[in-house]
Write a protein that holds these residues in place. Structure first.
Motif, PDB file in Angstrom:
ATOM      1  N   HIS A   5      -1.361   4.108  -3.974  1.00  0.00           N
ATOM      2  CA  HIS A   5      -1.466   2.673  -4.231  1.00  0.00           C
ATOM      3  C   HIS A   5      -1.676   1.884  -2.957  1.00  0.00           C
ATOM      4  O   HIS A   5      -1.056   2.176  -1.936  1.00  0.00           O
ATOM      5  CB  HIS A   5      -0.203   2.201  -4.947  1.00  0.00           C
ATOM      6  CG  HIS A   5       0.055   2.937  -6.218  1.00  0.00           C
ATOM      7  ND1 HIS A   5       0.663   4.167  -6.236  1.00  0.00           N
ATOM      8  CD2 HIS A   5      -0.260   2.640  -7.490  1.00  0.00           C
ATOM      9  CE1 HIS A   5       0.717   4.596  -7.483  1.00  0.00           C
ATOM     10  NE2 HIS A   5       0.166   3.700  -8.271  1.00  0.00           N
ATOM     11  N   LEU A   7      -3.257  -2.137  -1.195  1.00  0.00           N
ATOM     12  CA  LEU A   7      -3.588  -3.551  -1.391  1.00  0.00           C
ATOM     13  C   LEU A   7      -4.631  -3.925  -0.345  1.00  0.00           C
ATOM     14  O   LEU A   7      -4.492  -3.566   0.826  1.00  0.00           O
ATOM     15  CB  LEU A   7      -2.335  -4.422  -1.250  1.00  0.00           C
ATOM     16  CG  LEU A   7      -2.526  -5.935  -1.456  1.00  0.00           C
ATOM     17  CD1 LEU A   7      -1.280  -6.566  -2.073  1.00  0.00           C
ATOM     18  CD2 LEU A   7      -2.875  -6.655  -0.149  1.00  0.00           C
ATOM     19  N   LEU A  50      -4.686  -3.057  -5.297  1.00  0.00           N
ATOM     20  CA  LEU A  50      -4.525  -4.464  -5.668  1.00  0.00           C
ATOM     21  C   LEU A  50      -5.470  -5.311  -4.820  1.00  0.00           C
ATOM     22  O   LEU A  50      -5.675  -5.044  -3.645  1.00  0.00           O
ATOM     23  CB  LEU A  50      -3.080  -4.931  -5.454  1.00  0.00           C
ATOM     24  CG  LEU A  50      -2.047  -4.313  -6.384  1.00  0.00           C
ATOM     25  CD1 LEU A  50      -0.652  -4.834  -6.049  1.00  0.00           C
ATOM     26  CD2 LEU A  50      -2.375  -4.598  -7.850  1.00  0.00           C
ATOM     27  N   TYR A  52      -6.158  -8.923  -3.286  1.00  0.00           N
ATOM     28  CA  TYR A  52      -5.382 -10.111  -2.890  1.00  0.00           C
ATOM     29  C   TYR A  52      -6.301 -11.160  -2.283  1.00  0.00           C
ATOM     30  O   TYR A  52      -7.135 -10.852  -1.426  1.00  0.00           O
ATOM     31  CB  TYR A  52      -4.339  -9.680  -1.857  1.00  0.00           C
ATOM     32  CG  TYR A  52      -3.529 -10.790  -1.226  1.00  0.00           C
ATOM     33  CD1 TYR A  52      -2.402 -11.312  -1.863  1.00  0.00           C
ATOM     34  CD2 TYR A  52      -3.866 -11.293   0.035  1.00  0.00           C
ATOM     35  CE1 TYR A  52      -1.639 -12.312  -1.267  1.00  0.00           C
ATOM     36  CE2 TYR A  52      -3.096 -12.292   0.640  1.00  0.00           C
ATOM     37  CZ  TYR A  52      -1.996 -12.796  -0.017  1.00  0.00           C
ATOM     38  OH  TYR A  52      -1.237 -13.776   0.577  1.00  0.00           O
ATOM     39  N   VAL A  60      -2.142 -12.066  -5.495  1.00  0.00           N
ATOM     40  CA  VAL A  60      -2.765 -10.859  -6.010  1.00  0.00           C
ATOM     41  C   VAL A  60      -3.419 -11.235  -7.330  1.00  0.00           C
ATOM     42  O   VAL A  60      -2.771 -11.830  -8.204  1.00  0.00           O
ATOM     43  CB  VAL A  60      -1.720  -9.750  -6.238  1.00  0.00           C
ATOM     44  CG1 VAL A  60      -2.377  -8.535  -6.881  1.00  0.00           C
ATOM     45  CG2 VAL A  60      -1.057  -9.358  -4.916  1.00  0.00           C
ATOM     46  N   ILE A  63      -6.768  -5.651 -10.169  1.00  0.00           N
ATOM     47  CA  ILE A  63      -6.578  -4.242  -9.837  1.00  0.00           C
ATOM     48  C   ILE A  63      -7.955  -3.605  -9.746  1.00  0.00           C
ATOM     49  O   ILE A  63      -8.789  -3.797 -10.642  1.00  0.00           O
ATOM     50  CB  ILE A  63      -5.781  -3.509 -10.935  1.00  0.00           C
ATOM     51  CG1 ILE A  63      -4.442  -4.210 -11.179  1.00  0.00           C
ATOM     52  CG2 ILE A  63      -5.581  -2.043 -10.569  1.00  0.00           C
ATOM     53  CD1 ILE A  63      -3.701  -3.689 -12.411  1.00  0.00           C
ATOM     54  N   PHE A 128       3.924  -1.572  -6.285  1.00  0.00           N
ATOM     55  CA  PHE A 128       2.667  -1.807  -7.005  1.00  0.00           C
ATOM     56  C   PHE A 128       2.955  -2.176  -8.460  1.00  0.00           C
ATOM     57  O   PHE A 128       2.460  -3.172  -8.990  1.00  0.00           O
ATOM     58  CB  PHE A 128       1.817  -0.526  -6.925  1.00  0.00           C
ATOM     59  CG  PHE A 128       0.468  -0.629  -7.589  1.00  0.00           C
ATOM     60  CD1 PHE A 128      -0.667  -0.899  -6.846  1.00  0.00           C
ATOM     61  CD2 PHE A 128       0.342  -0.425  -8.970  1.00  0.00           C
ATOM     62  CE1 PHE A 128      -1.923  -0.977  -7.452  1.00  0.00           C
ATOM     63  CE2 PHE A 128      -0.909  -0.507  -9.579  1.00  0.00           C
ATOM     64  CZ  PHE A 128      -2.033  -0.781  -8.820  1.00  0.00           C
ATOM     65  N   VAL A 132       2.213  -5.704 -10.568  1.00  0.00           N
ATOM     66  CA  VAL A 132       1.398  -5.694 -11.781  1.00  0.00           C
ATOM     67  C   VAL A 132       2.194  -6.268 -12.965  1.00  0.00           C
ATOM     68  O   VAL A 132       1.664  -7.043 -13.766  1.00  0.00           O
ATOM     69  CB  VAL A 132       0.913  -4.260 -12.108  1.00  0.00           C
ATOM     70  CG1 VAL A 132       0.282  -4.192 -13.491  1.00  0.00           C
ATOM     71  CG2 VAL A 132      -0.085  -3.793 -11.043  1.00  0.00           C
TER      72      VAL A 132
END
Length: 136
Positions: A5, A7, A50, A52, A60, A63, A128, A132
Motif C-alpha cells: 500500500h 500514497l 491512494l 492525494y 485523499v 484509489i 490504508f 479508505v
DNA sequence: GCCAACGTTGGC
DNA sequence: GCCAACGTTGGC
C-alpha cells in the motif's frame, strides 16, 4: 504475494484525480527525490495506491493501482530516476481531508503527517484501510 | 502571503 | 567536510 500500500501526492492544478479518471491510466513521472524514488522502485504490479491532492483542499480522493512497475523516467535525463504507471480503481465517496487524518490518532504517525514534503510514501495496510473507510 | 521543513549549492 | 544561503514544497 502480499499486496502493498502506498500514497502518492499531486497538486490537482497540475494533475488531478479527475485527469487520471479521464486518461484511464497515467505515467507517474517527474519524481526527483531519492526517498520518493526508492518508494516508486519498490512498488509491485497490483499494489494499491491512494491518490492525494496537495495544496488546494488537501485530501485523499481516490484509489489507484500499479499497472507497470518502475522503469526509467522518460522525462529525466538521468536514468537513475524512475516512473511507474497507475490506473484509477475508484474514487472515495467522500474525500478524506488532511485535517481528518491528523485528527485520527491511529493515523498520526503516517509519513503524510510526519514528512509533509515526501510525495511517494508507503502506508501500512491498517492505515490504508482506515483512510479508505473514512472515505466511505 | 507567511512560515516551517528540507534539499541543494557553493564558499571556505 | 562544514555550514550559510537559497530554492522548493506544502500547510495554514
Amino acid at each position: 504475494m502480499a499486496t502493498r500500500h502506498w500514497l502518492v501526492k499531486q497538486e490537482p492544478t497540475a494533475y488531478s484525480w479527475g485527469d487520471l479518471v479521464r486518461d484511464g491510466r497515467t505515467t507517474w513521472d517527474g519524481v526527483r527525490n531519492h526517498q520518493a524514488r526508492n518508494n516508486l522502485q519498490a512498488m509491485q504490479q497490483g499494489d494499491r495506491v491512494l491518490f492525494y491532492h496537495s495544496v488546494k483542499d488537501p485530501a485523499v480522493v481516490g484509489i489507484c493501482e500499479v499497472v507497470r512497475t518502475a522503469y526509467p523516467d522518460p522525462t529525466a535525463g538521468d536514468p537513475g530516476w524512475v516512473a511507474v504507471d497507475l490506473k484509477p480503481v475508484r474514487a472515495l465517496a467522500r474525500p478524506v481531508t488532511l485535517a481528518a487524518i491528523k485528527a485520527e490518532p491511529a493515523l498520526r504517525d503516517i509519513p503524510l503527517v510526519r514528512q509533509s514534503r515526501l510525495s511517494v510514501m508507503p502506508l501500512e495496510k491498517a492505515a490504508f484501510d482506515r483512510i479508505v473507510k473514512q472515505g466511505t
